[in-house]
Write a protein that holds these residues in place. Structure first.
Motif, PDB file in Angstrom:
ATOM      1  N   SER A   4       0.849  -1.179   0.000  1.00 54.89           N
ATOM      2  CA  SER A   4       0.000   0.000   0.000  1.00 54.89           C
ATOM      3  C   SER A   4       0.890   1.237   0.000  1.00 54.89           C
ATOM      4  O   SER A   4       1.887   1.290   0.715  1.00 54.89           O
ATOM      5  CB  SER A   4      -0.881  -0.010   1.250  1.00 54.89           C
ATOM      6  N   THR A   6       0.780   5.636   0.033  1.00 50.98           N
ATOM      7  CA  THR A   6      -0.065   6.791   0.289  1.00 50.98           C
ATOM      8  C   THR A   6       0.656   8.058  -0.152  1.00 50.98           C
ATOM      9  O   THR A   6       1.880   8.090  -0.260  1.00 50.98           O
ATOM     10  CB  THR A   6      -0.431   6.925   1.777  1.00 50.98           C
ATOM     11  N   HIS A   8      -0.206  12.632  -0.293  1.00 47.04           N
ATOM     12  CA  HIS A   8      -1.141  13.731  -0.034  1.00 47.04           C
ATOM     13  C   HIS A   8      -0.880  14.788  -1.100  1.00 47.04           C
ATOM     14  O   HIS A   8       0.243  15.288  -1.235  1.00 47.04           O
ATOM     15  CB  HIS A   8      -0.918  14.319   1.363  1.00 47.04           C
TER      16      HIS A   8
END
Length: 155
Positions: A4, A6, A8
């Motif tokens: 996974s 991530t 922003h």
């Protein structure tokens, strides 16, 4: 096994009136990944972006090249090939279709690999042909990726 990732994304292009008009805002944003430096980005200059900032196309091509490099170094180490320098000047070719939608149609990686004297250059080149079976980025794109390596033998 799954992984996974991530990120922003924060739009930084509001000049005070948001998207009140097509030319009323900047196509800029920051990429922030926890614990890592922020990357300031912009749209492609052809689309009104800031040419001094990375754009999505730059990032995709750079990720493709970096992934290839990391796998190359891994396989070279496994094969006993000592690499002392590696740089790449990749080129991605894009096209704009009817209606203005763009896409990459191909990419060429041009790694310049410096190896120790006595290196079996055929074996060193053969590694490049194996990488696309494993490189996460190369396996994820829908356009052909080729490579044209150059080897420099360290004296």
């Amino acid at each position: 096994m799954t992984h996974s990732y991530t990120s922003h994304i924060l739009w930084t292009g509001n000049r005070g009136t948001g998207t009140a008009g097509y030319r009323a805002y900047d196509r800029t944003w920051n990429i922030a990944v926890p614990g890592k430096q922020v990357v300031a980005c912009s749209n492609d200059p052809l689309l009104g972006g800031d040419p001094a900032k990375m754009n999505p196309e730059d990032l995709l091509l750079s990720a493709l090249s970096a992934c290839h490099m990391l796998w190359y170094l891994h396989y070279a180490a496994d094969a006993g090939i000592v690499v002392t320098g590696y740089e790449d000047n990749p080129e991605g070719v894009g096209e704009i279709g009817p209606g203005g939608a763009g896409r990459f149609v191909s990419a060429v990686l041009r790694p310049r690999v410096t190896v120790q004297a006595g290196t079996d250059l055929a074996a060193a080149e053969a590694i490049h042909h194996r990488i696309h079976q494993f490189c996460f980025i190369a396996r994820s794109v829908n356009f052909p990726v080729s490579h044209a390596p150059e080897f420099v033998v360290q004296a």
